[in-house]
Motif scaffolding. Sequence first.
Motif, PDB file in Angstrom:
ATOM      1  N   GLY A 110      33.803  34.891  33.331  1.00  0.00           N
ATOM      2  CA  GLY A 110      34.947  35.974  33.321  1.00  0.00           C
ATOM      3  C   GLY A 110      35.890  36.363  34.358  1.00  0.00           C
ATOM      4  O   GLY A 110      36.857  36.397  34.344  1.00  0.00           O
ATOM      5  N   ALA A 111      35.073  36.074  35.528  1.00  0.00           N
ATOM      6  CA  ALA A 111      35.876  36.288  36.696  1.00  0.00           C
ATOM      7  C   ALA A 111      36.883  34.787  36.862  1.00  0.00           C
ATOM      8  O   ALA A 111      37.965  35.147  37.252  1.00  0.00           O
ATOM      9  N   GLU A 112      36.612  33.908  36.326  1.00  0.00           N
ATOM     10  CA  GLU A 112      37.389  32.791  36.241  1.00  0.00           C
ATOM     11  C   GLU A 112      38.634  33.086  35.378  1.00  0.00           C
ATOM     12  O   GLU A 112      39.890  32.770  35.698  1.00  0.00           O
ATOM     13  N   VAL A 113      38.334  33.645  34.195  1.00  0.00           N
ATOM     14  CA  VAL A 113      39.447  34.026  33.219  1.00  0.00           C
ATOM     15  C   VAL A 113      40.135  34.941  33.888  1.00  0.00           C
ATOM     16  O   VAL A 113      41.409  34.868  33.753  1.00  0.00           O
ATOM     17  N   GLY A 114      39.799  36.012  34.650  1.00  0.00           N
ATOM     18  CA  GLY A 114      40.448  36.896  35.441  1.00  0.00           C
ATOM     19  C   GLY A 114      41.460  36.151  36.598  1.00  0.00           C
ATOM     20  O   GLY A 114      42.698  36.419  36.651  1.00  0.00           O
ATOM     21  N   ARG A 115      40.808  35.338  37.042  1.00  0.00           N
ATOM     22  CA  ARG A 115      41.810  34.463  38.372  1.00  0.00           C
ATOM     23  C   ARG A 115      43.057  33.830  37.516  1.00  0.00           C
ATOM     24  O   ARG A 115      44.057  33.899  37.852  1.00  0.00           O
ATOM     25  N   THR A 146      36.816  35.957  41.767  1.00  0.00           N
ATOM     26  CA  THR A 146      36.428  37.010  42.566  1.00  0.00           C
ATOM     27  C   THR A 146      35.917  38.107  42.001  1.00  0.00           C
ATOM     28  O   THR A 146      36.614  38.510  40.922  1.00  0.00           O
ATOM     29  N   HIS A 147      34.823  38.566  42.247  1.00  0.00           N
ATOM     30  CA  HIS A 147      34.373  40.106  41.645  1.00  0.00           C
ATOM     31  C   HIS A 147      34.673  41.288  42.546  1.00  0.00           C
ATOM     32  O   HIS A 147      34.279  41.249  43.530  1.00  0.00           O
ATOM     33  N   PRO A 170      41.019  51.044  27.116  1.00  0.00           N
ATOM     34  CA  PRO A 170      40.815  49.627  26.976  1.00  0.00           C
ATOM     35  C   PRO A 170      40.458  48.855  28.186  1.00  0.00           C
ATOM     36  O   PRO A 170      40.077  47.722  28.499  1.00  0.00           O
ATOM     37  N   LEU A 171      40.942  49.601  29.432  1.00  0.00           N
ATOM     38  CA  LEU A 171      40.804  48.718  30.752  1.00  0.00           C
ATOM     39  C   LEU A 171      39.190  48.736  30.973  1.00  0.00           C
ATOM     40  O   LEU A 171      38.783  47.768  31.620  1.00  0.00           O
ATOM     41  N   LEU A 199      38.192  45.200  32.253  1.00  0.00           N
ATOM     42  CA  LEU A 199      37.620  44.642  33.638  1.00  0.00           C
ATOM     43  C   LEU A 199      36.309  44.309  33.698  1.00  0.00           C
ATOM     44  O   LEU A 199      35.867  43.360  34.383  1.00  0.00           O
ATOM     45  N   THR A 200      35.257  44.802  32.859  1.00  0.00           N
ATOM     46  CA  THR A 200      34.069  44.265  32.637  1.00  0.00           C
ATOM     47  C   THR A 200      33.917  42.817  32.378  1.00  0.00           C
ATOM     48  O   THR A 200      33.286  41.987  32.714  1.00  0.00           O
ATOM     49  N   GLY A 201      34.914  42.425  31.234  1.00  0.00           N
ATOM     50  CA  GLY A 201      34.887  41.118  30.796  1.00  0.00           C
ATOM     51  C   GLY A 201      35.368  40.051  31.583  1.00  0.00           C
ATOM     52  O   GLY A 201      34.792  38.904  31.567  1.00  0.00           O
ATOM     53  N   ILE A 202      36.180  40.488  32.708  1.00  0.00           N
ATOM     54  CA  ILE A 202      36.770  39.509  33.649  1.00  0.00           C
ATOM     55  C   ILE A 202      35.832  39.696  35.086  1.00  0.00           C
ATOM     56  O   ILE A 202      36.282  39.137  36.149  1.00  0.00           O
ATOM     57  N   GLY A 203      34.671  40.136  34.705  1.00  0.00           N
ATOM     58  CA  GLY A 203      33.729  40.127  35.872  1.00  0.00           C
ATOM     59  C   GLY A 203      33.798  41.094  37.190  1.00  0.00           C
ATOM     60  O   GLY A 203      33.509  40.820  38.189  1.00  0.00           O
TER      61      GLY A 203
END
Length: 217
Positions: A11-16, A66-67, A78-79, A83-87
């Motif tokens: 998830g954090a990689e998706v966020g990145r 990054t977490h 919806p945030l 936010l939880t989904g992207i770690g």
Amino acid sequence: MTQPPLPSEKGAEVGRRIGVGLMYGLWKPRVLGAWKVPASGPLIFAINHSHNIDGPMVMGVAPRPTHFLIKKEAFIGPLDPFLTGIGQLKVDRDTTDRTAITRALGVLDNGGVLGIFPEGTRGEGDFAALRAGLAYFAVRGGAPIVPVAVLGSTERRGRLVKALPPLRSRVDVVFGDPFDAGDGSGRRTRKALDEATERIQKQLAAHLENARRLTGR
């Protein structure tokens, strides 16, 4: 009570990747020192905080997912699932949030990267007042700290959205040399953490001064 699962590394990689698209699409990040970031192992990014885009900017330009520890007030509507989904990690700043602490230490135990704004809240972004949490995570988690300076996010207001920097303006992100906060003894007493906080503050202030000299800001 059952602890919630650790933040997702995928998830954090998706966020990145989302951050890469947004930050480079909306502004012109100039990244210095990213090669100093260790390629693996537990790590803490200690970031100055003067604007709301500082976190997403670092998320998008950092070489590792990054977490971030983010105040619970941001997890609304919806945030929250996003936010939880992207770690990212929800933290209650008004109490000793043991769930957030356990999950953050879990990130480090798994060799992940924890992002912390050591000033605790958005301000001048000069590392003048640090909370003890950064020292605790660094010493307890055995993780080196990489200082990160974000410069240029507050210099001017955008014409279309005044709460954001002008579109396509340059924002500098400067990564520093990793360092250990502890004294090598492994002590986690209040005195040891106070001493670690003092060491951290000196290192972060020196990095910020160097980053301003490098970027001319």
